[in-house]
Scaffold this motif. Structure first.
Motif, mmCIF file in Angstrom:
data_model
loop_
_atom_site.group_PDB
_atom_site.id
_atom_site.type_symbol
_atom_site.label_atom_id
_atom_site.label_comp_id
_atom_site.label_asym_id
_atom_site.label_seq_id
_atom_site.Cartn_x
_atom_site.Cartn_y
_atom_site.Cartn_z
ATOM 1 N N ALA A 161 0.746 -1.360 -0.025
ATOM 2 C CA ALA A 161 -0.091 0.113 0.055
ATOM 3 C C ALA A 161 0.932 1.392 0.058
ATOM 4 C CB ALA A 161 -0.907 -0.122 1.124
ATOM 5 N N ASN A 162 0.200 2.293 -0.628
ATOM 6 C CA ASN A 162 0.836 3.705 -0.447
ATOM 7 C C ASN A 162 0.024 4.503 0.557
ATOM 8 O OD1 ASN A 162 3.372 3.484 -2.053
ATOM 9 N ND2 ASN A 162 1.854 3.193 -3.674
ATOM 10 N N TYR A 163 0.481 4.969 1.477
ATOM 11 C CA TYR A 163 -0.110 6.137 2.342
ATOM 12 C C TYR A 163 0.450 7.415 2.455
ATOM 13 C CZ TYR A 163 -2.465 1.915 4.349
ATOM 14 O OH TYR A 163 -3.338 0.921 4.423
ATOM 15 N N TYR A 164 -0.436 8.535 2.274
ATOM 16 C CA TYR A 164 0.025 9.662 2.370
ATOM 17 C C TYR A 164 -0.703 10.598 3.514
ATOM 18 C CZ TYR A 164 1.152 14.675 1.547
ATOM 19 O OH TYR A 164 1.561 15.904 1.691
ATOM 20 N N PHE A 165 -0.226 10.963 4.737
ATOM 21 C CA PHE A 165 -1.176 11.525 5.666
ATOM 22 C C PHE A 165 -0.391 12.991 5.768
ATOM 23 C CE2 PHE A 165 -1.095 7.341 6.778
ATOM 24 C CZ PHE A 165 -2.150 6.940 7.088
ATOM 25 N N LEU A 166 -1.295 14.141 5.729
ATOM 26 C CA LEU A 166 -1.030 15.367 5.984
ATOM 27 C C LEU A 166 -1.783 15.917 7.235
ATOM 28 C CD1 LEU A 166 0.696 17.913 5.394
ATOM 29 C CD2 LEU A 166 -1.127 18.427 3.682
ATOM 30 N N THR A 167 -1.136 16.143 8.293
ATOM 31 C CA THR A 167 -2.004 16.704 9.580
ATOM 32 C C THR A 167 -1.638 18.470 9.691
ATOM 33 O OG1 THR A 167 -1.739 14.906 10.569
ATOM 34 C CG2 THR A 167 -2.394 16.769 12.120
ATOM 35 N N LEU A 168 -2.833 19.121 9.802
ATOM 36 C CA LEU A 168 -2.898 20.646 9.764
ATOM 37 C C LEU A 168 -3.664 21.246 10.920
ATOM 38 C CD1 LEU A 168 -4.442 20.726 6.141
ATOM 39 C CD2 LEU A 168 -1.936 21.306 6.631
ATOM 40 N N ASP A 169 -3.213 22.383 11.396
ATOM 41 C CA ASP A 169 -3.616 22.977 12.479
ATOM 42 C C ASP A 169 -5.259 23.376 11.938
ATOM 43 O OD1 ASP A 169 -4.751 25.274 14.035
ATOM 44 O OD2 ASP A 169 -2.802 25.546 14.994
ATOM 45 N N THR A 208 -6.913 19.212 14.827
ATOM 46 C CA THR A 208 -6.151 19.336 13.737
ATOM 47 C C THR A 208 -7.126 18.799 12.638
ATOM 48 O OG1 THR A 208 -5.713 16.976 14.286
ATOM 49 C CG2 THR A 208 -4.166 18.521 14.873
ATOM 50 N N SER A 209 -6.692 19.011 11.272
ATOM 51 C CA SER A 209 -7.348 18.472 10.309
ATOM 52 C C SER A 209 -6.639 17.524 9.481
ATOM 53 C CB SER A 209 -8.029 19.698 9.349
ATOM 54 O OG SER A 209 -9.062 20.429 10.077
ATOM 55 N N SER A 210 -7.197 16.756 8.587
ATOM 56 C CA SER A 210 -5.943 15.684 8.053
ATOM 57 C C SER A 210 -6.533 15.554 6.479
ATOM 58 C CB SER A 210 -6.361 14.278 8.563
ATOM 59 O OG SER A 210 -6.104 14.594 9.997
ATOM 60 N N ILE A 211 -5.495 15.395 5.722
ATOM 61 C CA ILE A 211 -5.656 15.232 4.399
ATOM 62 C C ILE A 211 -4.916 13.507 4.021
ATOM 63 C CG2 ILE A 211 -5.325 15.578 1.809
ATOM 64 C CD1 ILE A 211 -5.257 18.575 2.587
ATOM 65 N N ILE A 212 -5.755 12.692 3.846
ATOM 66 C CA ILE A 212 -5.080 11.365 3.720
ATOM 67 C C ILE A 212 -5.252 10.689 2.269
ATOM 68 C CG2 ILE A 212 -5.355 9.043 4.908
ATOM 69 C CD1 ILE A 212 -6.572 10.387 7.467
ATOM 70 N N MET A 213 -4.380 10.053 1.947
ATOM 71 C CA MET A 213 -4.513 9.331 0.646
ATOM 72 C C MET A 213 -3.951 8.105 0.669
ATOM 73 S SD MET A 213 -3.105 12.160 -2.430
ATOM 74 C CE MET A 213 -4.228 13.696 -2.600
ATOM 75 N N VAL A 214 -4.918 7.328 0.170
ATOM 76 C CA VAL A 214 -4.514 5.931 0.159
ATOM 77 C C VAL A 214 -4.674 4.953 -1.043
ATOM 78 C CG1 VAL A 214 -5.105 3.520 1.414
ATOM 79 C CG2 VAL A 214 -5.284 5.682 2.923
ATOM 80 N N TYR A 215 -3.552 4.129 -1.309
ATOM 81 C CA TYR A 215 -3.629 3.471 -2.724
ATOM 82 C C TYR A 215 -3.346 1.895 -2.188
ATOM 83 C CZ TYR A 215 -2.949 2.352 -7.381
ATOM 84 O OH TYR A 215 -3.080 1.663 -8.688
#
Length: 96
Positions: free
Chosen positions: A10-18, A73-80
């Protein structure tokens, strides 16, 4: 969705933002940009979670969903994964 079974390949991308900096206006810009880039909006679980698919990848924009060091926090998460490919193909068939 649970992606546990696809973790080995799998490929994961996590971005956590204030959450204070990821306001409603910026959220709308991200959503519009994803749509402009061909991402298909799948569903929205109230105003805090929005899901998209493109080419088998699945993206979640989660607004104010977690707390880290006492701040929201808010998140942008991409999963493949194999599962997201299957889910996105099914969603595309359902939408067409």
């Amino acid at each position: 969705m649970d992606y546990q079974d696809g973790r080995r390949n799998a490929n994961y991308y996590f971005l956590t933002l204030d959450a204070d900096s990821f306001n409603e206006s910026l959220q709308k810009k991200y959503i519009d940009k994803l749509a402009d880039m061909g991402w298909m909006k799948l569903e929205q679980n109230d105003a805090t979670e929005i899901f998209f698919c493109k080419n088998g990848a699945r993206t979640l924009i989660a607004i104010g969903d977690k707390t880290m060091n006492g701040k929201k926090t808010s998140s942008i998460i991409m999963v493949y994964t194999a599962q997201t490919i299957k889910d996105c193909q099914q969603a595309e068939r359902t939408k067409n």
